[in-house]
Design a protein around this motif. Structure first.
Motif, PDB file in Angstrom:
ATOM      1  N   GLY A  78       0.838  -1.206   0.000  1.00 50.91           N
ATOM      2  CA  GLY A  78       0.000   0.000   0.000  1.00 50.91           C
ATOM      3  C   GLY A  78       0.870   1.253   0.000  1.00 50.91           C
ATOM      4  O   GLY A  78       0.563   2.237  -0.690  1.00 50.91           O
TER       5      GLY A  78
ATOM      6  N   GLN B   2       1.114   4.548  -2.714  1.00 55.17           N
ATOM      7  CA  GLN B   2       1.085   5.975  -2.397  1.00 55.17           C
ATOM      8  C   GLN B   2       2.266   6.686  -3.060  1.00 55.17           C
ATOM      9  O   GLN B   2       2.104   7.727  -3.699  1.00 55.17           O
ATOM     10  CB  GLN B   2       1.088   6.166  -0.868  1.00 55.17           C
ATOM     11  CG  GLN B   2      -0.231   5.667  -0.274  1.00 55.17           C
ATOM     12  CD  GLN B   2      -0.300   5.594   1.242  1.00 55.17           C
ATOM     13  OE1 GLN B   2      -1.313   5.121   1.777  1.00 55.17           O
ATOM     14  NE2 GLN B   2       0.718   6.015   1.950  1.00 55.17           N
TER      15      GLN B   2
ATOM     16  N   ASN C 269      -8.005   4.917   9.616  1.00 53.33           N
ATOM     17  CA  ASN C 269      -7.401   3.925  10.499  1.00 53.33           C
ATOM     18  C   ASN C 269      -6.577   4.667  11.546  1.00 53.33           C
ATOM     19  O   ASN C 269      -5.623   5.350  11.175  1.00 53.33           O
ATOM     20  CB  ASN C 269      -6.503   3.005   9.663  1.00 53.33           C
ATOM     21  CG  ASN C 269      -5.739   2.009  10.509  1.00 53.33           C
ATOM     22  OD1 ASN C 269      -5.982   1.864  11.686  1.00 53.33           O
ATOM     23  ND2 ASN C 269      -4.785   1.336   9.880  1.00 53.33           N
TER      24      ASN C 269
ATOM     25  N   ASP D  82      -7.489   7.034  -0.175  1.00 52.10           N
ATOM     26  CA  ASP D  82      -7.084   5.697   0.264  1.00 52.10           C
ATOM     27  C   ASP D  82      -8.353   4.979   0.734  1.00 52.10           C
ATOM     28  O   ASP D  82      -8.937   5.336   1.753  1.00 52.10           O
ATOM     29  CB  ASP D  82      -6.061   5.835   1.401  1.00 52.10           C
ATOM     30  CG  ASP D  82      -5.624   4.484   1.965  1.00 52.10           C
ATOM     31  OD1 ASP D  82      -6.293   3.475   1.686  1.00 52.10           O
ATOM     32  OD2 ASP D  82      -4.620   4.449   2.704  1.00 52.10           O
TER      33      ASP D  82
ATOM     34  N   SER E 199      -4.362  -0.543   0.117  1.00 56.87           N
ATOM     35  CA  SER E 199      -3.453  -1.618   0.486  1.00 56.87           C
ATOM     36  C   SER E 199      -4.228  -2.909   0.246  1.00 56.87           C
ATOM     37  O   SER E 199      -5.345  -3.077   0.757  1.00 56.87           O
ATOM     38  CB  SER E 199      -3.075  -1.477   1.962  1.00 56.87           C
ATOM     39  OG  SER E 199      -2.510  -2.676   2.428  1.00 56.87           O
TER      40      SER E 199
ATOM     41  N   THR F   8      -3.251  -5.588   1.350  1.00 56.28           N
ATOM     42  CA  THR F   8      -2.838  -6.388   2.500  1.00 56.28           C
ATOM     43  C   THR F   8      -3.953  -6.588   3.519  1.00 56.28           C
ATOM     44  O   THR F   8      -3.851  -7.462   4.372  1.00 56.28           O
ATOM     45  CB  THR F   8      -1.653  -5.645   3.173  1.00 56.28           C
ATOM     46  OG1 THR F   8      -0.814  -5.080   2.155  1.00 56.28           O
ATOM     47  CG2 THR F   8      -0.838  -6.533   4.054  1.00 56.28           C
TER      48      THR F   8
ATOM     49  N   ILE G  67      -4.860  -5.220   9.959  1.00 51.36           N
ATOM     50  CA  ILE G  67      -6.320  -5.127  10.037  1.00 51.36           C
ATOM     51  C   ILE G  67      -6.897  -5.904   8.858  1.00 51.36           C
ATOM     52  O   ILE G  67      -6.174  -6.252   7.919  1.00 51.36           O
ATOM     53  CB  ILE G  67      -6.813  -3.647   9.968  1.00 51.36           C
ATOM     54  CG1 ILE G  67      -6.192  -2.938   8.750  1.00 51.36           C
ATOM     55  CG2 ILE G  67      -6.520  -2.909  11.249  1.00 51.36           C
ATOM     56  CD1 ILE G  67      -6.726  -1.535   8.515  1.00 51.36           C
TER      57      ILE G  67
HETATM   58  C1  LIG Z   1      -5.337   2.739   5.683  1.00 49.25           C
HETATM   59  C2  LIG Z   1      -3.996   2.190   5.281  1.00 49.25           C
HETATM   60  N1  LIG Z   1      -3.421   2.633   4.141  1.00 49.25           N
HETATM   61  C3  LIG Z   1      -2.222   2.171   3.737  1.00 49.25           C
HETATM   62  C4  LIG Z   1      -1.522   1.245   4.479  1.00 49.25           C
HETATM   63  C5  LIG Z   1      -0.196   0.755   3.994  1.00 49.25           C
HETATM   64  O1  LIG Z   1      -0.360  -0.515   3.427  1.00 49.25           O
HETATM   65  P1  LIG Z   1       0.818  -1.595   3.329  1.00 49.25           P
HETATM   66  O2  LIG Z   1       1.078  -2.086   4.713  1.00 49.25           O
HETATM   67  O3  LIG Z   1       0.269  -2.629   2.408  1.00 49.25           O
HETATM   68  O4  LIG Z   1       2.000  -0.882   2.769  1.00 49.25           O
HETATM   69  C6  LIG Z   1      -2.088   0.753   5.673  1.00 49.25           C
HETATM   70  C7  LIG Z   1      -1.376  -0.236   6.484  1.00 49.25           C
HETATM   71  O5  LIG Z   1      -1.753  -0.540   7.599  1.00 49.25           O
HETATM   72  C8  LIG Z   1      -3.356   1.249   6.077  1.00 49.25           C
HETATM   73  O6  LIG Z   1      -3.941   0.831   7.210  1.00 49.25           O
END
Ligand SMILES: Cc1ncc(COP(=O)(O)O)c(C=O)c1O
Length: 427
Positions: free
Chosen positions: A86, A90, A158, A183, A205, A207, A371
């Protein structure tokens, strides 16, 4: 380019599929890096961006391409670019917009890692971030200067669970002639499609809920294709001749696909953080069940939030319908008519000590920094995900020491509630 003729559940299963020579029902994992050119003319045309096709997996890959197509369709965009994480999404997206000395106005309530990325690391590139509260539209507007190249928010923050007024913020961005980048990691397109409310670029993300089980790291950039990069002189990276491509202009040569093409041709080429084909495969498979999983997350999240809201040991549950700020309830009706994500924070009356006891005591909530997993997760943001922030930044991003973040999973809600109740009785 994406087509969006089918409904969401159908697209979640089928968008991006293409016939494969082997007849494979699922999109295969193309684990190769290089591709044979038909002849030297073909190679030259591909390298010169005069013909689209596979060159090298840092730029494009059929498995990754299928995922890109699926997510572009689900979010209602015209193109998408997958990245290694993620955070890489960005960075890769903003590389299209900002040069040294430029600015971005970002929400104060971002994920702590993003506040760090924007507030510290991006400074090394000469990109300066002005942080404003996502609740304060006037503040966002007044943060814009003639150097500002984008507004950046999370659709659902978050860990605070703040719902952004995407439409209101998009209007501010467009009046200033700049794009709104959103996001959408936590809601996913299954709950909210920011492009429908005026967002120009959507990031996520992979993930979190999109893969849904903490087994894959990835990111995605989705391009609405609607922003006119030639409307003013702010976006020279997309409009002016690019010397690393023999003087092509992304905006003039690729029109509404300019942002997508530059994200690949310059972003992936030079930052070098593409999504791995195997990660694309696991995410494609996971997205097939995304709408079903999200329904259950919503149900469980609402049950757990209600239990905590009524619990005598709990000071506040930062879940939209229990927020004291009634504007959040209005925004919930507009942006989340089908339910809100199952990630939210809780403030216990016993402060940090009670929070620590809760985290140590629960059996079904895993204590991890993630999460959106099928398992329920719990963490103390102030000492982990948001630990690098100043005390003021922690306060502003709802990660002050008394706050515990929950990501409610897919277990039975009654078991989760019993687990929390057992520990809360002792704090
Ligand atoms: C809302 C949000 N955006 C972006 C990210 C970044 O993602 P990544 O961990 O896949 O780099 C996170 C990671 O926790 C997130 O919670």
């Amino acid at each position: 380019m994406s087509e969006n003729k089918q409904k969401f559940n159908t697209s979640a299963v089928h968008a991006g599929e293409a016939p494969d020579a082997t007849g494979s029902l699922h999109v295969p994992i193309y684990h190769n890096v290089s591709y044979s050119f038909k002849d030297s003319g073909h190679a030259e045309r591909l390298f010169g961006l005069r013909e689209f096709g596979n060159i090298y997996t840092r730029l494009m890959n059929p498995t990754v391409g299928a995922l890109q197509q699926r997510l572009a369709v689900l979010e209602g965009g015209i193109g998408a670019v997958a990245t290694a994480s993620g955070h890489a999404a960005q960075l890769t997206a903003l590389l299209n917009l900002l040069q040294a000395g430029d600015e971005i106005v970002a929400a104060k309530e971002l994920y702590g890692g993003s506040i760090n990325q924007f507030g510290h690391t991006f400074k090394q590139f000469g990109w300066n971030t002005v942080f404003r509260s996502v609740y304060d539209l006037e503040g966002i507007k007044s943060g814009i200067t003639n150097k500002t190249k984008a507004l950046f928010i999370e659709s659902y923050s978050n860990p605070s669970g703040a719902i952004a007024d995407i439409e209101g913020i998009a209007n501010i961005a467009h009046e200033a002639g700049i794009p709104l980048v959103v996001d959408n990691t936590i809601p996913t397109a299954s709950l909210l499609r920011p492009i429908e409310y005026g967002a120009d670029i959507v990031l996520a993300s992979l993930t979190k809920f999109l893969t849904g089980n903490s087994t894959t790291l990835g990111g995605i950039i989705i391009d609405s294709g609607r922003f006119d990069w030639t409307q003013n002189d702010k976006f020279s990276l997309l409009v002016e001749p690019d010397q690393s491509y023999h003087g092509i202009s992304f905006a003039n040569d690729f029109k509404e696909l300019a942002f997508t093409v530059r994200s690949i041709a310059v972003g992936l080429r030079d930052l070098g953080a593409p999504l791995a084909p195997h990660s694309a495969f696991t995410t494609l498979t996971a997205i097939e069940t995304l709408p079903l999983r999200i329904e259950k997350h919503i149900y469980n999240g609402a049950k757990v939030a209600e239990f905590l809201h009524k619990h005598p040991k709990v000071a506040e549950v930062y879940y939209p319908q229990y927020r004291k700020d009634t504007n959040q309830q209005t925004l919930q009706k507009k942006y989340f008519p089908n339910g809100v994500p199952s990630v939210f924070s809780v403030k216990l009356k016993g402060g940090i000590e009670a929070g620590e006891k809760l985290i140590q005591g629960v059996k079904l909530f895993s204590h991890v920094a993630n999460i959106g997993d099928s398992r329920s997760l719990i963490i103390h943001p102030a000492t982990t995900t948001h630990s690098q922030l100043s005390d003021q930044q922690k306060e502003e991003s709802f990660s002050s020491p008394g706050i515990v973040r929950l990501s409610v999973g897919l277990e039975d809600a009654d078991d989760l509630i019993a687990d929390l109740d057992n520990v809360l009785q002792t704090v």
